[in-house]
Design an enzyme around this catalytic site. Structure first.
Site: not given
Length: 254
Positions: A144, A157
């Site tokens: 990501s 995250y």
């Protein structure tokens, strides 16, 4: 082995209900992929995903898999490779967590880290060893853009994805020359496609279908890193060098 169209004939999706993973599988089935293994926690959603892929003409098998249950990864995933060669492993599981909640709940934060990093490291190493033993195949790891630099809005995250990204890069180097190809995919904010195929909802956001297309192209090119959308690479590079006092004041990516 890959067919004449360059598509894998068999694949294993780790994260059998992942929107990006399933979009990729559908795209590859259209390119002649015929055997699909969906690995995930048993659920109506996993069964529904398997049924939808069977309707497209694929032979689909479901494998019980929990990222957190690392003690059985070798045994569960080993069964898949024991059935025959797997041309592609797509590591697509992960959890976003809830940043505000997880900051005050260490156990929840640890669960995010263990799922996205520890579980992924375990599964990736098991699959990498099996791919190397068979002498060919690709391992695609969904990272990501959140892992590029810590942000106030999602650093729990993001840190888990940063660790996974570095791990996958190193694994790719370790497997270089063995016949096994490792590709890291770094999407921006992923939103469902609009009904009717409308435009993306925000600059540099993307959809599962767009990421799937980028993965297919990356596999054909044997890319090592794929950014989705592609201009995100330049933006991330620039943000990496922004001084921290200024970076703190930047608006959260929509």
């Amino acid at each position: 082995m890959k067919d004449a169209f360059g598509a894998p004939q068999s694949l294993l999706l780790l994260g059998g209900t992942s929107a990006i993973g399933l979009a990729t599988v559908r795209r590859l089935i259209a390119r002649r992929t015929r055997t699909v293994w969906l690995a995930g926690r048993p659920s109506p959603e996993l069964a529904e995903a398997a049924g939808s892929l069977r309707a497209l003409g694929a032979e689909v098998h479901v494998v019980p898999f929990d990222a957190l249950d690392t003690d059985v990864h070798a045994e569960r995933l080993g069964r898949v490779f024991a059935e025959g060669d797997v041309d592609l492993v797509l590591l697509a599981f992960g959890v976003l967590g809830d940043q505000a909640r997880d900051e005050s709940d260490p156990a929840a934060a640890v669960r995010v880290a263990q799922t996205n990093y520890t579980g992924a490291v375990s599964a990736a190493l098991v699959c990498a060893g099996a791919l190397q033993a068979q002498g060919h195949g690709s391992l695609v790891v969904l990272s990501s853009v959140a892992g590029e630099r810590g942000r106030r809005s999602d650093f729990i995250y993001g840190s888990s994805k940063a660790g996974l990204d570095v791990f996958a890069q190193g694994l790719g180097d370790a497997l270089h020359g063995t016949g096994v190809h490792v590709m890291v995919v770094r999407p921006g904010v992923v939103r469902p496609a609009r009904p009717g195929g409308g435009r993306e909802q925000a600059p540099l956001s993307t959809t599962p279908e767009a990421v799937a297309g980028a993965i297919e192209l990356g596999l054909r090119r044997r890319s090592e890193t794929v950014w989705v959308p592609a201009p995100l690479r330049l933006v991330a590079s620039a943000l990496r060098h922004v001084p921290r006092p200024l970076h703190r004041r930047l608006p959260v990516t929509p």
